[in-house]
Design a protein around this motif. Structure first.
Motif, PDB file in Angstrom:
ATOM      1  N   TRP A   1      29.425 -76.617  62.025  1.00 27.40           N
ATOM      2  CA  TRP A   1      28.771 -76.901  60.918  1.00 27.40           C
ATOM      3  C   TRP A   1      29.709 -77.756  59.799  1.00 27.40           C
ATOM      4  O   TRP A   1      29.405 -78.913  59.361  1.00 27.40           O
ATOM      5  CB  TRP A   1      28.196 -75.868  60.253  1.00 27.40           C
ATOM      6  CG  TRP A   1      27.559 -76.305  59.006  1.00 27.40           C
ATOM      7  CD1 TRP A   1      26.223 -76.695  58.782  1.00 27.40           C
ATOM      8  CD2 TRP A   1      28.110 -75.866  57.441  1.00 27.40           C
ATOM      9  NE1 TRP A   1      26.107 -77.051  57.458  1.00 27.40           N
ATOM     10  CE2 TRP A   1      27.145 -76.375  56.710  1.00 27.40           C
ATOM     11  CE3 TRP A   1      29.292 -75.208  57.221  1.00 27.40           C
ATOM     12  CZ2 TRP A   1      27.420 -76.368  55.345  1.00 27.40           C
ATOM     13  CZ3 TRP A   1      29.376 -75.129  55.902  1.00 27.40           C
ATOM     14  CH2 TRP A   1      28.590 -75.897  54.849  1.00 27.40           C
ATOM     15  N   LEU A   2      30.750 -77.440  59.860  1.00 25.92           N
ATOM     16  CA  LEU A   2      31.971 -77.884  59.036  1.00 25.92           C
ATOM     17  C   LEU A   2      32.408 -79.306  59.547  1.00 25.92           C
ATOM     18  O   LEU A   2      32.167 -80.347  58.762  1.00 25.92           O
ATOM     19  CB  LEU A   2      33.313 -77.046  59.179  1.00 25.92           C
ATOM     20  CG  LEU A   2      33.233 -75.775  58.070  1.00 25.92           C
ATOM     21  CD1 LEU A   2      34.497 -75.063  58.221  1.00 25.92           C
ATOM     22  CD2 LEU A   2      32.798 -76.241  56.595  1.00 25.92           C
ATOM     23  N   VAL A   3      32.603 -79.493  60.723  1.00 23.64           N
ATOM     24  CA  VAL A   3      32.972 -80.714  61.125  1.00 23.64           C
ATOM     25  C   VAL A   3      31.731 -81.733  61.256  1.00 23.64           C
ATOM     26  O   VAL A   3      31.866 -83.025  60.823  1.00 23.64           O
ATOM     27  CB  VAL A   3      33.318 -80.434  62.982  1.00 23.64           C
ATOM     28  CG1 VAL A   3      33.524 -81.849  63.521  1.00 23.64           C
ATOM     29  CG2 VAL A   3      34.680 -79.720  62.878  1.00 23.64           C
ATOM     30  N   SER A   4      30.435 -81.144  61.553  1.00 27.10           N
ATOM     31  CA  SER A   4      29.556 -82.180  61.499  1.00 27.10           C
ATOM     32  C   SER A   4      29.265 -82.700  60.276  1.00 27.10           C
ATOM     33  O   SER A   4      28.797 -83.800  60.009  1.00 27.10           O
ATOM     34  CB  SER A   4      28.257 -81.775  62.295  1.00 27.10           C
ATOM     35  OG  SER A   4      27.674 -80.622  61.607  1.00 27.10           O
TER      36      SER A   4
ATOM     37  N   TRP B   1      32.110 -88.608  57.018  1.00 28.48           N
ATOM     38  CA  TRP B   1      32.747 -89.114  55.792  1.00 28.48           C
ATOM     39  C   TRP B   1      34.075 -89.764  56.283  1.00 28.48           C
ATOM     40  O   TRP B   1      34.687 -90.578  55.668  1.00 28.48           O
ATOM     41  CB  TRP B   1      32.751 -87.926  54.804  1.00 28.48           C
ATOM     42  CG  TRP B   1      33.569 -88.108  53.434  1.00 28.48           C
ATOM     43  CD1 TRP B   1      32.930 -88.698  52.338  1.00 28.48           C
ATOM     44  CD2 TRP B   1      34.873 -88.001  53.007  1.00 28.48           C
ATOM     45  NE1 TRP B   1      33.587 -88.873  51.473  1.00 28.48           N
ATOM     46  CE2 TRP B   1      34.913 -88.466  51.821  1.00 28.48           C
ATOM     47  CE3 TRP B   1      35.852 -87.421  53.713  1.00 28.48           C
ATOM     48  CZ2 TRP B   1      36.053 -88.332  51.077  1.00 28.48           C
ATOM     49  CZ3 TRP B   1      37.318 -87.512  52.821  1.00 28.48           C
ATOM     50  CH2 TRP B   1      37.175 -87.745  51.783  1.00 28.48           C
ATOM     51  N   TRP B   2      34.792 -88.902  57.063  1.00 23.97           N
ATOM     52  CA  TRP B   2      35.956 -89.490  57.501  1.00 23.97           C
ATOM     53  C   TRP B   2      35.808 -90.761  58.331  1.00 23.97           C
ATOM     54  O   TRP B   2      36.699 -91.701  58.077  1.00 23.97           O
ATOM     55  CB  TRP B   2      36.633 -88.292  58.332  1.00 23.97           C
ATOM     56  CG  TRP B   2      37.115 -87.058  57.584  1.00 23.97           C
ATOM     57  CD1 TRP B   2      36.629 -86.100  57.341  1.00 23.97           C
ATOM     58  CD2 TRP B   2      38.172 -86.961  56.825  1.00 23.97           C
ATOM     59  NE1 TRP B   2      37.262 -84.935  56.617  1.00 23.97           N
ATOM     60  CE2 TRP B   2      38.432 -85.606  56.380  1.00 23.97           C
ATOM     61  CE3 TRP B   2      39.475 -87.862  56.478  1.00 23.97           C
ATOM     62  CZ2 TRP B   2      39.560 -85.511  55.743  1.00 23.97           C
ATOM     63  CZ3 TRP B   2      40.515 -87.374  56.058  1.00 23.97           C
ATOM     64  CH2 TRP B   2      40.623 -86.208  55.253  1.00 23.97           C
ATOM     65  N   LEU B   3      34.993 -90.825  59.200  1.00 27.87           N
ATOM     66  CA  LEU B   3      34.763 -91.889  60.147  1.00 27.87           C
ATOM     67  C   LEU B   3      34.455 -93.041  59.424  1.00 27.87           C
ATOM     68  O   LEU B   3      34.728 -94.453  59.754  1.00 27.87           O
ATOM     69  CB  LEU B   3      33.666 -91.622  61.141  1.00 27.87           C
ATOM     70  CG  LEU B   3      34.086 -90.590  62.193  1.00 27.87           C
ATOM     71  CD1 LEU B   3      33.181 -90.178  63.200  1.00 27.87           C
ATOM     72  CD2 LEU B   3      35.495 -90.988  62.933  1.00 27.87           C
TER      73      LEU B   3
ATOM     74  N   ILE C   1      30.246-101.286  51.017  1.00 26.74           N
ATOM     75  CA  ILE C   1      30.618-101.476  52.444  1.00 26.74           C
ATOM     76  C   ILE C   1      30.147-100.418  53.320  1.00 26.74           C
ATOM     77  O   ILE C   1      29.572-100.650  54.436  1.00 26.74           O
ATOM     78  CB  ILE C   1      32.129-101.571  52.431  1.00 26.74           C
ATOM     79  CG1 ILE C   1      32.583-102.683  51.987  1.00 26.74           C
ATOM     80  CG2 ILE C   1      32.606-101.513  53.934  1.00 26.74           C
ATOM     81  CD1 ILE C   1      34.110-102.957  51.672  1.00 26.74           C
ATOM     82  N   VAL C   2      30.341 -99.078  53.095  1.00 25.80           N
ATOM     83  CA  VAL C   2      29.582 -97.936  53.613  1.00 25.80           C
ATOM     84  C   VAL C   2      28.268 -98.170  53.957  1.00 25.80           C
ATOM     85  O   VAL C   2      27.926 -97.874  55.033  1.00 25.80           O
ATOM     86  CB  VAL C   2      29.986 -96.696  53.066  1.00 25.80           C
ATOM     87  CG1 VAL C   2      29.319 -95.468  53.677  1.00 25.80           C
ATOM     88  CG2 VAL C   2      31.469 -96.186  52.719  1.00 25.80           C
TER      89      VAL C   2
ATOM     90  N   ALA D   1      24.617 -93.000  53.625  1.00 26.90           N
ATOM     91  CA  ALA D   1      25.611 -92.588  54.379  1.00 26.90           C
ATOM     92  C   ALA D   1      26.972 -92.413  53.391  1.00 26.90           C
ATOM     93  O   ALA D   1      26.766 -93.082  52.404  1.00 26.90           O
ATOM     94  CB  ALA D   1      26.105 -93.583  55.534  1.00 26.90           C
ATOM     95  N   THR D   2      27.584 -91.384  53.911  1.00 31.38           N
ATOM     96  CA  THR D   2      28.904 -91.067  52.967  1.00 31.38           C
ATOM     97  C   THR D   2      30.146 -91.611  53.655  1.00 31.38           C
ATOM     98  O   THR D   2      30.151 -91.771  54.866  1.00 31.38           O
ATOM     99  CB  THR D   2      29.018 -89.573  52.481  1.00 31.38           C
ATOM    100  OG1 THR D   2      29.113 -88.997  53.638  1.00 31.38           O
ATOM    101  CG2 THR D   2      27.877 -89.156  51.741  1.00 31.38           C
TER     102      THR D   2
END
Lengths: 479, 255
Positions: free
Chosen positions: A50-53, A58-60, A75-76, A84-85
């Motif tokens: 859950w944390l990773v998904s 956001w990181w990618l 841009i995002v 999207a974040t």
């Protein structure tokens, strides 16, 4: 039945059965040993998932090239769709120098960079005494670091050549006579002060001469009046030197042989430059003070003991912020009128005291853990108090206390961010606030804190690993 | 084993204790101790636990302070004067029940530390001396190991060598074999016997009665902080005078 038995041959050792070794055994024992543990393992995996998904997109979707937060968001949105974040690291790209240097003048960035590189050169002989290979690694890295960063920081050619020559000389000395590198450690503090604050080169030299005065008086007087009174006389002479002779001599030398670099005021310091200056100075001075306080607390001499206990309990009993406010406001009232006592210096002194009080208690724990027999053996061999402490007691007590000492150091380093409360520009609150006050980056939230947190983590993790290395190196009891 | 009678005892006084008393708080541990030890004498002190025998020899190098009376070691009286105390301590070697080696130093460093820092012997010379005494206690090959790597008996022999490196004129032994396995007691006792044969002045708190019979020229029995009986070993063991001594001997020799 006969009780008589004689073994004809001894049994050889055998490896354990297959099911009792390797990954299978580890997983069965640690993850799936009971229904409850199976349930907890599944739950744990779900939480991690859950944390990773949640955070991975956001990181990618990180953006590195933009001039404002709004542009980042566009841009995002264009790249990953509406809603999207994405992280906006473009802010770091634009403002990193403020996080590192505060408002230090950009043309002089080479000075803190040089001081930072040389810091490791000065620490290396202390941290890895006499280990040629480690010294080579550290000093070699320092040379490469300085070559690259000083060039990037557009260092004046003379300074660049001199610094690299110094670094190369240090590497050479470390391989020929490792013990001699310690001399650089001794001259580093005034050198660092001069690089960071600038001004006449004579002020740090004349100030350091005060220590030479202390030592000379001590050496000359000790055969006549004994060790302790001679030390006292030395301190008095040094204080007199600093109070009355320091400034006239320094200004005389400056007028006779003028040499100096631009003076930089303390209010230009900020970011990690400030955190590292306070942290490193605090760490290096709090350890000896803490040791003396711990010994003082164990002393048989009533006055020494009372003073040590009073100091420790008072400093430990008040919050650090109280002491920082004292540094910024109250201290001025106690000093003679007209003295301008640098705010960073005041903060360093109180942070050092604060850490020293904690260290004293940590070291007292180490002293208490030593068996009485060690003191008795040292006494029985005729070692006097200071030699017994230095050669027998402290090496062992400090070794026991390494984990707690390093914890205190890490705490001190992180606590340097509290100087924000007295108006200094720490990286976490001070600089981040300035960045977020900029109209372009208004509303940015996670990125500056993650950036600052990551740098703090690197330093603290480094200290932690070093402490584990040191424990391993000093492990001689073979238990 | 050597015979006690062969070993030389001179008339020179090494330790003189006169009317010495010591208290721990209210507890009177040592009561009116009077004794003289001549140079070359080997004295075994025995007695039940709590009788003050360890405290007595620990007073001789001022690990414990006495409150009344006089202790004169090699002509130096023990008072609060730190200089005198350090002087006496550097002349008097001590071996402890729990060895008390310095675990952070190698065997060689353990042996050279005090000569280098107290006697100001050059490092090289101190190392040669240390190796000499380590050979004497028969463990020169362990010189570069740490105490934690050695067996109890080896550690105690290192402790003896460490004391000898200071070239002491008097050696104090505080139950040197009490913390050792039976197999290791002998190697330590052999070292001590060798030392006795060389004429070292020795005071030894021990329950090794075989050792007492072999090397001691006087046995002192203590109880309740007092010297109850002292005599030559043969007389002491065969013909004890006081009831307390008889009881003690029957208990330790009876099993």
């Amino acid at each position: 039945m006969s009780v008589s038995f004689t073994r004809k041959e001894m049994l050889p050792p055998l490896p354990p059965p297959v099911g009792e070794r390797g990954v299978v055994k580890w997983a069965r024992e640690n993850l799936f040993s009971s229904p409850l543990n199976i349930a907890l393992t599944v739950l744990g995996v779900l939480i991690v998932w859950w944390l990773v998904s949640a955070s991975l997109p956001w990181w990618l979707n990180s953006v590195w090239n933009a001039s404002s937060l709004g542009e980042c968001r566009e841009i995002v949105a264009a790249r990953a769709g509406e809603g999207a974040t994405g992280a906006c690291w473009a802010m770091i790209r634009e403002r990193w120098h403020q996080f590192i240097f505060g408002f230090y003048p950009p043309s002089e960035y080479w000075r803190p960079v040089l001081a930072f590189g040389l810091l490791f050169a000065a620490l290396a002989p202390v941290l890895f005494s006499g280990e040629k290979r480690n010294l080579l690694i550290v000093l070699g890295s320092v040379t490469v670091f300085l070559a690259v960063t000083l060039w990037l920081a557009e260092t004046p050619v003379v300074a660049l050549v001199l610094s690299l020559a110094l670094a190369v000389v240090l590497v050479a000395v470390s391989q020929i006579a490792p013990g001699k590198v310690l001399w650089f450690t001794l001259i580093y503090p005034p050198l660092c002060y001069w690089l960071l604050w600038g001004g006449s080169i004579w002020s740090p030299i004349v100030a350091m001469a005060g220590f030479a005065v202390l030592y000379a008086v001590f050496r000359l007087a000790s055969p006549l009046i004994g060790l302790a009174p001679a030390a006292g006389a030395g301190v008095v002479a040094a204080v007199l030197w600093w109070l009355y002779l320091d400034v006239p001599i320094a200004s005389f030398l400056q007028s006779a042989l003028p040499f100096g670099i631009d003076a930089i005021n303390s209010d230009r310091f900020g970011g990690f430059l400030l955190a590292i200056v306070i942290g490193v100075t605090g760490i290096s001075f709090s350890l000896p003070i803490g040791i003396l306080l711990a010994l003082g607390r164990q002393s048989d001499m009533l006055i020494v003991k009372t003073l040590s206990v009073g100091f420790i309990e008072f400093i430990r009993g008040v919050p650090l912020i109280t002491l920082l406010f004292t540094a910024s406001l109250l201290l001025q009232y106690f000093l003679p009128p007209g003295t301008n006592f640098d705010i960073i210096l005041r903060v360093i002194i109180l942070v050092t005291f604060f850490a020293a009080a904690y260290l004293a208690e940590v070291i007292r724990g180490g002293l208490a853990a030593l068996p009485r027999g060690q003191y008795e053996a040292a006494d029985a061999l005729g070692l006097d108090y200071w030699r017994a402490q230095r050669l027998i007691i402290l090496p062992q007590a400090l070794k026991i206390s390494i984990p707690s000492i390093v914890s205190t150091f890490i705490g001190l380093f992180k606590d340097t961010t509290l100087v924000a409360f007295v108006g200094l520009m720490d990286p976490l609150k001070g600089v981040t606030q300035i960045v977020r006050a900029d109209i372009n980056w208004k509303g940015i939230y996670w990125e500056p804190y993650i950036f600052v947190g990551a740098i703090f983590f690197v330093f603290c993790f480094g200290m932690s690993r070093y402490s584990m290395y040191l424990e391993q190196k000093l492990k001689t009891d073979h238990r | 084993m050597a015979e006690a009678s062969k070993m030389q005892v001179s008339d020179e006084v090494a330790i003189q204790i006169r009317g010495m008393n010591k208290w721990y708080g209210q507890f009177h541990v040592l009561r009116d101790i009077n004794m003289t030890v001549n140079r070359g004498e080997r004295i075994v002190i025995c007695g039940p636990s709590g009788s003050g025998k360890s405290t007595l020899i620990r007073c001789i190098n001022r690990l414990e302070e006495h409150q009344q009376g006089q202790i004169i070691v090699d002509g130096t009286e023990l008072t609060n004067d730190l200089k005198n105390i350090d002087k006496v301590r550097s002349e008097v070697g001590m071996v402890f029940q729990h060895f008390n080696l310095f675990p952070h130093l190698t065997i060689l460093e353990n042996c050279t530390l005090a000569p280098i820092w107290v006697r100001k012997v050059p490092k090289k010379e101190a190392e040669e001396t240390a190796m000499h005494f380590l050979r004497k206690v028969k463990i020169p090959e362990q010189a570069h190991k740490y105490p934690g790597q050695l067996s109890g008996g080896q550690q105690q022999r290192v402790a003896i060598a460490r004391s000898l490196c200071m070239r002491p004129r008097i050696m104090l032994f505080d139950e040197p074999t009490s913390a050792l396995d039976p197999e290791m007691i002998k190697e330590v006792l052999d070292t001590m016997i060798e030392l006795a044969e060389e004429g070292m002045t020795m005071l030894c708190v021990t329950h090794e009665m075989g050792f007492a019979q072999a090397v001691a020229n006087r046995v002192i029995f203590m109880d309740q902080g007092q010297i109850v009986e002292q005599n030559e070993p043969k007389e002491f063991f065969n013909n004890p005078q006081s009831e307390r001594t008889k009881l003690f001997l029957s208990q330790i020799l009876g099993h």
